[in-house]
Design an enzyme around this catalytic site. Structure first.
Site, PDB file in Angstrom:
ATOM      1  N   LYS A 175      16.160 132.608 -27.380  1.00  0.00           N
ATOM      2  CA  LYS A 175      16.628 131.884 -28.559  1.00  0.00           C
ATOM      3  C   LYS A 175      17.654 130.855 -28.097  1.00  0.00           C
ATOM      4  O   LYS A 175      18.796 131.193 -27.791  1.00  0.00           O
ATOM      5  CB  LYS A 175      17.284 132.814 -29.576  1.00  0.00           C
ATOM      6  CG  LYS A 175      17.554 132.121 -30.926  1.00  0.00           C
ATOM      7  CD  LYS A 175      18.692 132.736 -31.698  1.00  0.00           C
ATOM      8  CE  LYS A 175      20.027 132.152 -31.354  1.00  0.00           C
ATOM      9  NZ  LYS A 175      20.188 130.707 -31.709  1.00  0.00           N
ATOM     10  N   GLU A 250      28.480 136.706 -21.057  1.00  0.00           N
ATOM     11  CA  GLU A 250      29.486 135.769 -20.560  1.00  0.00           C
ATOM     12  C   GLU A 250      30.001 135.001 -21.764  1.00  0.00           C
ATOM     13  O   GLU A 250      29.222 134.401 -22.511  1.00  0.00           O
ATOM     14  CB  GLU A 250      28.908 134.848 -19.487  1.00  0.00           C
ATOM     15  CG  GLU A 250      28.558 135.563 -18.188  1.00  0.00           C
ATOM     16  CD  GLU A 250      29.718 136.320 -17.559  1.00  0.00           C
ATOM     17  OE1 GLU A 250      30.901 135.933 -17.798  1.00  0.00           O
ATOM     18  OE2 GLU A 250      29.471 137.294 -16.832  1.00  0.00           O
ATOM     19  N   CYS A 284      33.216 126.679 -21.239  1.00  0.00           N
ATOM     20  CA  CYS A 284      33.937 127.954 -21.210  1.00  0.00           C
ATOM     21  C   CYS A 284      34.897 128.011 -20.035  1.00  0.00           C
ATOM     22  O   CYS A 284      35.861 128.782 -20.051  1.00  0.00           O
ATOM     23  CB  CYS A 284      32.964 129.123 -21.177  1.00  0.00           C
ATOM     24  SG  CYS A 284      31.790 129.080 -19.818  1.00  0.00           S
ATOM     25  N   GLU A 380      40.954 130.064 -27.457  1.00  0.00           N
ATOM     26  CA  GLU A 380      40.032 129.063 -26.917  1.00  0.00           C
ATOM     27  C   GLU A 380      39.837 127.938 -27.939  1.00  0.00           C
ATOM     28  O   GLU A 380      39.426 128.191 -29.075  1.00  0.00           O
ATOM     29  CB  GLU A 380      38.688 129.698 -26.580  1.00  0.00           C
ATOM     30  CG  GLU A 380      37.743 128.747 -25.871  1.00  0.00           C
ATOM     31  CD  GLU A 380      36.458 129.429 -25.432  1.00  0.00           C
ATOM     32  OE1 GLU A 380      35.975 129.122 -24.326  1.00  0.00           O
ATOM     33  OE2 GLU A 380      35.935 130.267 -26.196  1.00  0.00           O
TER      34      GLU A 380
END
Length: 479
Positions: A175, A250, A284, A380
């Site tokens: 996906k 991750e 990231c 973040e």
């Protein structure tokens, strides 16, 4: 005219059974529709999983060199189409041409790398303590791998999941992210052309709440590999492990670059600028915290502001210094963090404004006078926003670097070899760099994080990327 794309299930391109679709648009020109995709649901996902399950035995027993040939040919086909793939990536994700081309090249290299590795897959032979006995191991595929991938590296991350999974003999249901799925469709087309049998890879587009959940929870899926936010990743983990699936996550990062008093400040500013503002901060591994020794703090702030203000913006096809955010919601999130940082008392040295032009553009922002307990230093942002934090010495710098929930990538800029070695030993991060930016990865070594950045189960890329998709069987052959 926008492309009209379909799911790829059991070797056929097909619409969702509901007939519903969604659109992707150009982040630099949001009125321009790039493509339409099936808005798939659990029933579509079920068909894809059934196809992968049915193809699993044949593909799992296909010789490694034959699997490798298909991967290598796929890499060559992607190389032939590099410019078209780069343009599609720019138009859906918003990267600059140089950034997108580099990512496409990485995908090409990944397929060639795992194409070669597939011929070497096997086990180990050991000496038995008994006479007349062969003792060895053999590696076997897990079966069906469910892959859930993000929008920020829409071809590289799928490639570094797809290629080792196929090399190891697994079938796949993937996906891709709904914001930029086109390049995954192109990879599936290249794999099909290279000779991949029907059902071995299946591509289903649609929301994570339906397609992703269906993949993570299906009993025929043997392993799930996810890259994305920590919040969603933890939910995927909970769903996937209910029936004992192997899971690899991750997730987010709050990556520091420690600048010591021995560092060349201009070099440090170049390194931090590249890590913080490249790919519009949408990585990231982006450097979102510069932890700087007080003796060089003011000089560093001046230098990093100079670099931030020199960045030009534009459509990625024109290859400017910075492209747009991928979506309006991502832009709004970055602007919200700018407001939060100012409310908390950090000093906005430059940037942080939405540009008065078409598209989701924002000026790169630099904040000074940041305390590590501020939200700007802990959460973040996923945009081109840098927090510059002063510290009194190296020990405090490492302490501040570790004082977050994440542990993905970290770097130190120093001319002191002892400091460099201590940083490697003491920092809590899965990727550690010395005098380099926090972003950028070699494909033949492991990648992964610690703490809330990862499930800390299996690493990706290199030989470690193959380990996740295989299970070892030990054989005692008494002849």
């Amino acid at each position: 005219m926008p492309d009209d794309r379909q799911n790829y299930i059991d070797g056929e391109w097909t619409e969702s059974h509901t007939g519903e679709t969604f659109e992707t648009t150009d982040p630099a020109s949001p009125e321009e529709v790039v493509a339409t995709y099936p808005q798939s649901d659990a029933e579509d996902t079920e068909r894809a999983i059934e196809a992968a399950d049915a193809a699993s035995d044949d593909w799992g027993t296909t010789p490694g060199p034959e699997r490798g040939r298909i991967l290598t040919e796929t890499g060559s086909l992607l190389a032939d189409r590099k410019d078209d793939l780069t343009e599609l990536l720019v138009r859906e994700e918003g990267k600059t041409w140089s950034e997108a081309a580099g990512e496409v090249q990485r995908a090409i290299d990944i397929f060639h790398y795992y194409g070669a590795k597939a011929s070497d897959l096997g086990g180990t032979v050991k000496s038995s303590s008994a006479r007349n006995t062969n003792l060895y191991t053999k590696n076997e595929p897990l079966g069906v791998a469910g892959l859930i991938t993000p929008w920020n590296y829409p071809i590289a991350i799928p490639a570094w999941k797809i290629a080792p999974a196929l090399a190891a003999g697994n079938t796949i249901v993937i996906k891709p992210a709904t914001l930029a799925p086109g390049v995954v469709h192109e990879m599936a087309s290249a794999l099909e052309e290279a000779g991949l049998p029907d059902g071995v890879i299946n591509v289903v587009t649609g929301p994570g709440s339906t397609v992703g959940d269906a993949i993570a929870g299906h009993s025929a899926v043997d392993a799930v590999s996810f890259t994305g936010s920590t919040q969603v990743g933890n939910a995927v983990y909970d769903t996937a492990t209910e029936d004992g699936k192997r899971v690899q996550l991750e997730m987010g990062g709050k990556n520091p670059t420690l600048v010591t008093d021995s560092a060349d400040v201009e070099e440090a500013a170049d390194i931090v600028s590249a890590g913080a503002f490249g790919v519009t901060g949408q990585a990231c591994t982006a450097a979102s915290r510069a932890i700087v020794h007080e003796d060089v703090y003011d000089e560093f702030v001046e230098a990093i502001v100079e670099r931030a203000e020199a960045i030009d913006h534009g459509h990625g096809l024109d290859d400017p210094g910075m492209g747009p955010h991928v979506s309006e919601s991502e832009l709004e999130s970055t602007l919200e963090y700018v407001d939060i940082a100012e409310d908390e008392g950090a000093t906005l040295e430059c940037g942080g404004n939405e540009l008065d032009r078409e598209g989701y553009f924002v000026e790169p922002a630099v904040f000074s006078d940041v305390d590590n307990d501020m939200r700007l230093a802990q959460e973040e942002v996923f945009g081109p926003v840098l927090a510059v934090i002063p510290v009194s010495d190296f020990d405090e710098g490492v302490e501040v670097a570790n004082d977050v929930d994440f542990g993905l990538s970290a770097s130190v800029v120093t001319d002191d070899h002892t400091e460099a070695n201590r940083f490697v030993e003491e920092v809590e991060a899965g990727v550690v760099k010395i005098n380099e930016k926090t972003t950028g990865l070699e494909l033949h070594v492991p990648f992964g994080g610690m703490k809330d950045s990862s499930s800390e189960t299996y690493r990706e890329q290199g030989d470690a990327g193959l380990d996740f998709y295989q299970i070892s069987k030990t054989v005692y052959d008494n002849y």
